[in-house]
Scaffold this active site. Structure first.
Site, PDB file in Angstrom:
ATOM      1  CE  LYS A 191      -3.547   2.270   2.749  1.00 47.33           C
ATOM      2  NZ  LYS A 191      -4.438   2.198   3.894  1.00 47.33           N
TER       3      LYS A 191
ATOM      4  CD  GLU B  84       9.291  -6.033   7.196  1.00 45.89           C
ATOM      5  OE1 GLU B  84       8.980  -4.926   6.674  1.00 45.89           O
ATOM      6  OE2 GLU B  84       9.159  -6.282   8.404  1.00 45.89           O
TER       7      GLU B  84
ATOM      8  N   GLY C 130      -4.753  -2.049   5.160  1.00 49.23           N
ATOM      9  CA  GLY C 130      -3.962  -3.186   4.673  1.00 49.23           C
ATOM     10  C   GLY C 130      -4.625  -4.525   4.946  1.00 49.23           C
ATOM     11  NE  ARG C 131      -6.363  -4.020  11.076  1.00 48.64           N
ATOM     12  CZ  ARG C 131      -5.728  -2.861  11.200  1.00 48.64           C
ATOM     13  NH1 ARG C 131      -4.590  -2.664  10.573  1.00 48.64           N
ATOM     14  NH2 ARG C 131      -6.221  -1.896  11.953  1.00 48.64           N
TER      15      ARG C 131
ATOM     16  CD  GLU D 112      -1.628  -4.616  11.446  1.00 52.18           C
ATOM     17  OE1 GLU D 112      -2.264  -4.438  10.403  1.00 52.18           O
ATOM     18  OE2 GLU D 112      -0.403  -4.864  11.444  1.00 52.18           O
TER      19      GLU D 112
ATOM     20  CG  HIS E  48      -4.325 -36.269  16.527  1.00 54.00           C
ATOM     21  ND1 HIS E  48      -4.510 -37.494  17.123  1.00 54.00           N
ATOM     22  CD2 HIS E  48      -5.331 -36.126  15.625  1.00 54.00           C
ATOM     23  CE1 HIS E  48      -5.570 -38.081  16.583  1.00 54.00           C
ATOM     24  NE2 HIS E  48      -6.078 -37.264  15.681  1.00 54.00           N
TER      25      HIS E  48
ATOM     26  CE  LYS F 178       5.915  -0.874   9.992  1.00 57.86           C
ATOM     27  NZ  LYS F 178       5.017  -0.076   9.184  1.00 57.86           N
TER      28      LYS F 178
END
Ligand code: F6P
Length: 542
Positions: free
Chosen positions: A207, A213, A269-270, A355, A386, A506
């Protein structure tokens, strides 16, 4: 503005009501109320919700709905759909619902109908996706694209990767899809080691187009491509496209803005998997299926906007989460999809929920005096059974769970699906009703083992049943949780649409990165632990 949460009348009534409910067992609630399983259900947009195995009575549900009313949920839903700037800390509207609005519907931000722009981008995406899928888009050496690598992180990765996995049955199996997100070079190396650059397209999804990253991975990808084409920069246009709101940075990176797919600051973003961030999804499943997915989202949007709270699936789910988080002290919420294709769904939900509602101040900046967003986590069934289910069944913490099951499998092989679904129903039954000491004894269990084999039960769960995992169904499921998060955030009076909590790390990482790579010994001004760790790393790398 609603009153502070603890001063809302329904909150006090719920606190009092909780004292009556906390000691009641689901066994009793079911025994006293034969109609319960029929009454505590709701359905919409192809999702059937059975919430009868929750520690609630009619009064609980009524009080929770009153709380929603006193919290201004109806008004806030209307404000979101009206394009008001409900993300007040960033001064933005919150309009992911516009991303799936059908052509012709009107949704405005700053007085401008945004739906035509949404469809314009969808149209460009479809055209591009078709060119890749048909082999018409050629790489630098004239070969068609066979590999698509999405580079992004957070909302620019989790939605695409989750949707790709979830809808794998609908994907073009001639194309290979990879997702690179981690700044760890291993992620890029492993994703590309068997790919031919001449047949590879990178979608740089960000965005902001500034995320460390993503920009690091994107420039590694650019080097990888250029190296293979003898440094010929004209190759970039054939092997890179961008998805972003930041045209300037895209151009600066070297990607032609003709090859950029835009979206808008009113898409968080999410909440962006059905914007241009979904380009890799559209290439994988094709524009038609992508449209079906958007229709699924839209069906739940309309349901959320118009259905009375008593029958409103996201509202009910959100209120139940508030009930357990704030009255029972539950700190986590398990999401257990019984479909292998949904293996990344819990990871996707982690960003969406945590978030959004991992906040300790209200929208007006006051410290909250109640718990907000729980930890969401999960694994597809039956694998979790399990490993961690032991703790859900017999541990000391309360973990409300959502079971997600499908009536039909996309891979109907032999007895698998009946066995899978039997486990959905059996687990929720075992969690709710457990097994008493008398029942254990009656099975002939040795006295010293009775305590170990008792299941207290009274562990709450929801069961969501959907016909089959289609693109439409995936859209409904994601929108269901999006609006459940909205409901929770509204009750807690937090801003579910900012994420300041990711900033500090960050910023610090930038300083530390400089110190790790500095030629001269840096003057360290951190705490003694961080200073020592930096020195140890530098010493090892000298
Ligand atoms: O983690 C913070 C965050 O801003 C997320 O909200 C977002 O989804 C992610 O980083 C990626 O941001 P961008 O798409 O701008 O690269």
């Amino acid at each position: 503005m609603p009153r502070p949460l603890r001063q809302r009348g329904a909150w006090s009534r719920l606190a009092e009501h909780y004292q009556h409910i906390r000691g009641r067992h689901l066994r009793e609630l079911f025994a006293d109320d034969p109609d319960r399983s029929a009454r505590f259900t709701a359905q919409a947009a192809g999702i059937f919700l059975d919430y009868s195995k929750n520690r609630v009575t009619d009064e609980t549900v009524q009080l929770l709905i009153e709380l929603a009313g006193e919290s201004g949920l109806r008004e806030r839903i209307d404000a979101m759909f009206a394009g008001e700037k409900i993300n007040s800390t960033e001064g933005r509207a919150v309009l992911h619902v516009a991303l799936r609005a059908p052509r012709g519907e009107r949704i405005s931000a700053d007085g401008i109908d945004v739906v035509p722009a949404v469809h314009e981008v969808l149209g460009r995406m479809a055209e591009f996706a078709d060119r890749i899928r048909s082999g018409k888009w050629k790489g630098h050496t004239g070969q068609s694209i066979r590999n698509v690598v999405n580079i992004g992180i957070g909302g620019s990765d989790l939605g695409p990767v989750m949707a790709y996995e979830a809808l794998r049955a609908y994907t073009d199996r001639n194309l290979v899809f990879r997702f690179v997100s981690n700044i760890d070079g291993t992620d890029f190396a492993e994703a590309t080691r068997d790919l031919d650059p001449a047949e590879t397209l990178f979608i740089v999804s960000s965005k902001t187009f500034t995320t460390l990253e993503t920009m690091t991975n994107a420039s590694t990808a650019r080097d990888w491509v250029l190296e293979s084409f003898g440094g010929d920069k004209s190759a970039i246009a054939k092997h890179f496209v961008a998805v972003s709101t930041n045209a300037e940075a895209v151009e600066e990176f070297g990607i032609d803005v003709m090859n950029m797919f835009g979206f808008w600051d009113w898409v968080g973003g999410r909440y962006s998997m059905d914007s241009a961030i979904g380009l890799s999804t559209m290439i994988a499943i094709g524009p038609e299926h992508f449209r079906e997915m958007l229709d699924g989202f839209h069906a739940v949007d309309e349901h959320f906007r118009t259905a009375p709270f008593e029958q409103n699936l996201p509202v009910l789910l959100g209120l139940l989460t508030v009930w357990y988080t704030d009255f029972f002290g539950a700190q986590t919420q398990a999401v257990l999809p019984y479909d292998q294709y949904l293996k990344r769904f819990p990871a996707y939900l982690q960003q969406l929920t945590m978030e959004s509602n991992g906040k300790h101040v209200t929208i007006t900046g006051e410290q909250v005096d109640y718990a907000t967003g729980p930890v969401y986590w999960g694994e597809p069934g039956t694998n979790g059974q399990h490993s961690f289910y032991q703790l859900i069944h017999q541990g000391t913490v309360l973990i409300p769970a959502d079971f997600i099951g499908f009536l039909h499998s996309l891979n109907p092989i032999g007895p698998h699906h009946d066995l899978l679904t039997a486990n959905v129903f059996a687990q929720s039954e075992a969690l709710a009703f457990g097994k008493t000491a008398e029942e254990v004894r009656a099975e002939g269990t040795a006295d010293e083992l009775v305590a170990h084999r008792v299941f207290e039960g009274n562990r709450p769960s929801n069961t969501l049943l959907i016909d089959r995992l289609t693109p439409f169904a995936l859209g409904t499921l994601v929108a269901l949780y999006e609006h459940s998060v909205f409901t929770q955030g509204t009750i807690w009076s937090v801003n579910s649409f900012d994420q300041w909590g990711v900033e500090l790390g960050k910023v610090l990482a930038k300083t530390v990165a400089g110190e790790l790579s500095s030629e001269v010994e840096p003057e360290l001004r951190h705490d003694s632990s961080t200073n020592a760790l930096i020195r140890r790393y530098r010493a090892a790398r000298r």
